[in-house]
Design an enzyme around this catalytic site. Structure first.
Site, PDB file in Angstrom:
ATOM      1  N   HIS A 286       0.846  -1.190   0.000  1.00  0.00           N
ATOM      2  CA  HIS A 286       0.000   0.000   0.000  1.00  0.00           C
ATOM      3  C   HIS A 286       0.883   1.243   0.000  1.00  0.00           C
ATOM      4  O   HIS A 286       1.597   1.500   0.974  1.00  0.00           O
ATOM      5  CB  HIS A 286      -0.902   0.015   1.230  1.00  0.00           C
ATOM      6  CG  HIS A 286      -2.062  -0.923   1.135  1.00  0.00           C
ATOM      7  ND1 HIS A 286      -2.578  -1.592   2.238  1.00  0.00           N
ATOM      8  CD2 HIS A 286      -2.820  -1.310   0.090  1.00  0.00           C
ATOM      9  CE1 HIS A 286      -3.607  -2.333   1.859  1.00  0.00           C
ATOM     10  NE2 HIS A 286      -3.756  -2.189   0.556  1.00  0.00           N
ATOM     11  N   TYR A 451       3.387   0.289   5.067  1.00  0.00           N
ATOM     12  CA  TYR A 451       3.873  -0.840   5.870  1.00  0.00           C
ATOM     13  C   TYR A 451       3.076  -2.125   5.655  1.00  0.00           C
ATOM     14  O   TYR A 451       2.972  -2.946   6.563  1.00  0.00           O
ATOM     15  CB  TYR A 451       3.861  -0.494   7.374  1.00  0.00           C
ATOM     16  CG  TYR A 451       4.193   0.936   7.703  1.00  0.00           C
ATOM     17  CD1 TYR A 451       5.468   1.453   7.454  1.00  0.00           C
ATOM     18  CD2 TYR A 451       3.248   1.783   8.264  1.00  0.00           C
ATOM     19  CE1 TYR A 451       5.788   2.776   7.759  1.00  0.00           C
ATOM     20  CE2 TYR A 451       3.547   3.100   8.566  1.00  0.00           C
ATOM     21  CZ  TYR A 451       4.813   3.591   8.311  1.00  0.00           C
ATOM     22  OH  TYR A 451       5.120   4.900   8.605  1.00  0.00           O
ATOM     23  N   HIS A 452       2.584  -2.365   4.438  1.00  0.00           N
ATOM     24  CA  HIS A 452       1.735  -3.527   4.200  1.00  0.00           C
ATOM     25  C   HIS A 452       2.218  -4.408   3.048  1.00  0.00           C
ATOM     26  O   HIS A 452       1.456  -4.727   2.139  1.00  0.00           O
ATOM     27  CB  HIS A 452       0.301  -3.078   3.913  1.00  0.00           C
ATOM     28  CG  HIS A 452      -0.358  -2.371   5.038  1.00  0.00           C
ATOM     29  ND1 HIS A 452      -1.451  -1.544   4.867  1.00  0.00           N
ATOM     30  CD2 HIS A 452      -0.093  -2.369   6.368  1.00  0.00           C
ATOM     31  CE1 HIS A 452      -1.826  -1.052   6.036  1.00  0.00           C
ATOM     32  NE2 HIS A 452      -1.017  -1.533   6.957  1.00  0.00           N
ATOM     33  N   PRO A 453       3.476  -4.852   3.033  1.00  0.00           N
ATOM     34  CA  PRO A 453       3.923  -5.727   1.944  1.00  0.00           C
ATOM     35  C   PRO A 453       3.313  -7.119   2.056  1.00  0.00           C
ATOM     36  O   PRO A 453       3.208  -7.684   3.149  1.00  0.00           O
ATOM     37  CB  PRO A 453       5.440  -5.769   2.131  1.00  0.00           C
ATOM     38  CG  PRO A 453       5.648  -5.514   3.588  1.00  0.00           C
ATOM     39  CD  PRO A 453       4.555  -4.559   3.989  1.00  0.00           C
TER      40      PRO A 453
END
Length: 516
Positions: A286, A451-453
């Site tokens: 994101h 911070y959403h890999p």
């Protein structure tokens, strides 16, 4: 050191597995974590998470230079501590939209299939209209204790703009606006370690090994038999090795262990155990941009570090230090052609600039703009022993267009009557870009990760997928991946809730399926 199950990574999914698997007294479980204990005040204190960035509690990753983001290398924090990123995150519990799970097209992983695992995890405190949340699980989810006065104005602004007020954010559809549900218990962060790991520590069949950076999975032929850490120490697994090291760590360990694209492994000097070309591919994240304005009154989170606020937190568990920063959200469609929300607006009653690492110059307000369904795909790879992270942000033009549309929506929030009392002129470094070209350039120059890999060990029914629907790594035995790296596509939400759900579902799959 031999156990039935060896779990690598004490993050969200790893803590769930450690609890659920060790509930069977007939098996032994080892949880191996590179970081140390989660005993720092800034972990417990909700507003303190940015103080943990670029410290020993953080893997402190950087991406490759991003061609479409002005050639910048982006900072990617990830938790290197008990609790993993659930000890460093902004505590937002956002499952996503029904469509997120149905679009995977994988038997056993539709929205209706995974919903019971969300509710099994949840212990909702406070509002629960329609019984959306579970109420007896270990993961406490609450409302913010001391929301900022300007957050109510943001919610009024969303109403003014015609968005739908959600009775609860985490229903089947999240299109609309809501205060943010947070993983807090009485004003204190409630991480996956608090929820799952700590209650299980008294069990004699659970061993937690900290300060142990895993180097590789050990194979006997094509069967995983343990892990190696610290330059030679081994922990053996009688039944399974389970990688729960996240969207960076899990594919990295697979490749370091000889499972991946053959050419890449040879180039890195790694002996091939099994060729699996999709390991590390399909990386999604994101991307976040935002609009910053000055606040007309000194009421923002800039005051959070005062002695008064510290006293309120330590004595009363209230005040600004209980904030998660992202106090309210709106999930919107930027065009009627979108089947579900494509942009998230996150409201922060303070100037959240450069991950909170840049000290504010005054009172400000932020509306963050998050690209929910990126079409761009990147990779995690190897450069010798080093990990390469290339999210390939904005490599698809559609992503740029959606971000521009999202910034326009954020600007509209600050132009409402509801925000007039609070929202002032643009706040540096924001320069109030107007045209599509200027807005796109603002994204290229300043956008950061949210911070959403996910996605780098893609689950699927096809032969090219990294793991099958039971999360077993294809082509080898005794090895699974259980974390958000298995997600084929990102959710229209945040990734902590799906990580917990994946851990819950995997624990059932492992218990029912026996040896992998």
């Amino acid at each position: 050191m031999e156990y039935d199950y060896v779990i690598v990574g004490a993050g969200s999914a790893g803590c769930v597995l450690a609890n659920r698997l060790s509930a069977d007294s007939g098996v032994s479980v080892a949880l191996v974590e590179a970081g140390g204990q989660d005993d720092k005040l800034e972990i417990r204190m909700p507003a303190g998470f940015s103080k943990l960035f670029k410290t020993d509690y953080d893997w402190n990753y950087s991406t490759a230079k991003q061609a479409e983001l002005s050639g910048r290398e982006l900072y990617w924090p990830r938790g290197r501590v008990i609790g993993g990123s659930s000890s460093l995150n902004a505590q937002m519990w956002v499952r996503g939209h029904r469509r997120d799970y149905d679009q995977w097209g994988i038997p056993g992983w539709t929205y209706d299939d995974v919903l019971p695992y969300f509710t099994r995890a949840e212990h909702r405190v406070g509002s629960n209209q329609g019984g959306v949340y579970g109420t007896s699980g270990p993961q406490v989810i609450s409302e913010l204790r001391s929301p900022n006065v300007t957050t109510a104005a943001f919610l009024q602004a969303c109403q003014e703009l015609g968005y739908q007020r959600l009775p609860e954010l985490n229903g089947a559809s999240n299109e609309g606006y809501s205060p943010t549900p947070v993983t807090q218990n009485r004003g204190r962060r409630w991480s996956a370690a608090d929820a799952y790991l700590r209650p299980a520590l008294k069990r004699p069949n659970l061993t937690v090994i900290t300060g142990a950076t895993v180097d590789r999975v050990v194979f006997d032929g094509t069967r995983a038999i343990g892990i190696e850490h610290g330059g030679g120490a081994q922990v053996r697994a009688r039944r399974e090795v389970i990688l729960s090291a996240g969207a960076i760590g899990s594919p990295y360990l697979l490749m370091r262990s000889g499972v991946g694209a053959a050419d890449e492994l040879r180039d890195a000097g790694v002996e091939i155990v099994h060729e699996l070309p999709e390991v590390g591919k399909n990386l999604q994240d994101h991307l976040s941009s935002g609009v910053f304005v000055e606040c007309r009154q000194p009421v923002t989170l800039v005051k959070a570090e005062s002695i008064v606020q510290l006293f309120r937190y330590l004595v009363l568990r209230s005040g600004m230090l209980t904030t998660n920063v992202g106090e309210a959200v709106a999930f919107i469609r930027t065009s009627q052609e979108e089947p579900a929300p494509d942009i998230e607006l996150i409201y922060a009653p303070g100037p959240f600039i450069d991950h909170g690492l840049t000290p504010p110059t005054g009172h400000g307000l932020t509306v963050g703009v998050i690209l929910l369904q990126p079409e761009s795909r990147g990779r995690v790879g190897l450069n010798g022993r080093d990990v390469v992270i290339d999210p390939a942000y904005l490599s698809k033009e559609a992503d740029v267009k959606r971000m521009v549309a999202g910034l326009k929506a954020a600007k509209q929030v600050f132009a409402t009557k509801a925000m007039k009392q609070w929202a002032g002129p643009p706040m540096a470094p924001y320069s109030n870009p107007e045209s599509d070209e200027e807005l796109a350039q603002w994204v290229r120059d300043r956008a950061e990760t949210l911070y959403h890999p996910v996605g780098t060990c893609r689950m699927g029914t096809d032969a090219d997928s990294v793991v099958d629907p039971s999360l077993k790594v294809r082509g080898v035995e005794g090895l699974r991946v259980v974390d958000v790296s298995i997600m084929p596509t990102l959710n229209r939400g945040h990734t902590h809730a799906p990580a917990i759900m994946i851990g819950e579902k995997a624990s059932d799959l492992i218990a029912k399926g026996g040896v992998a």
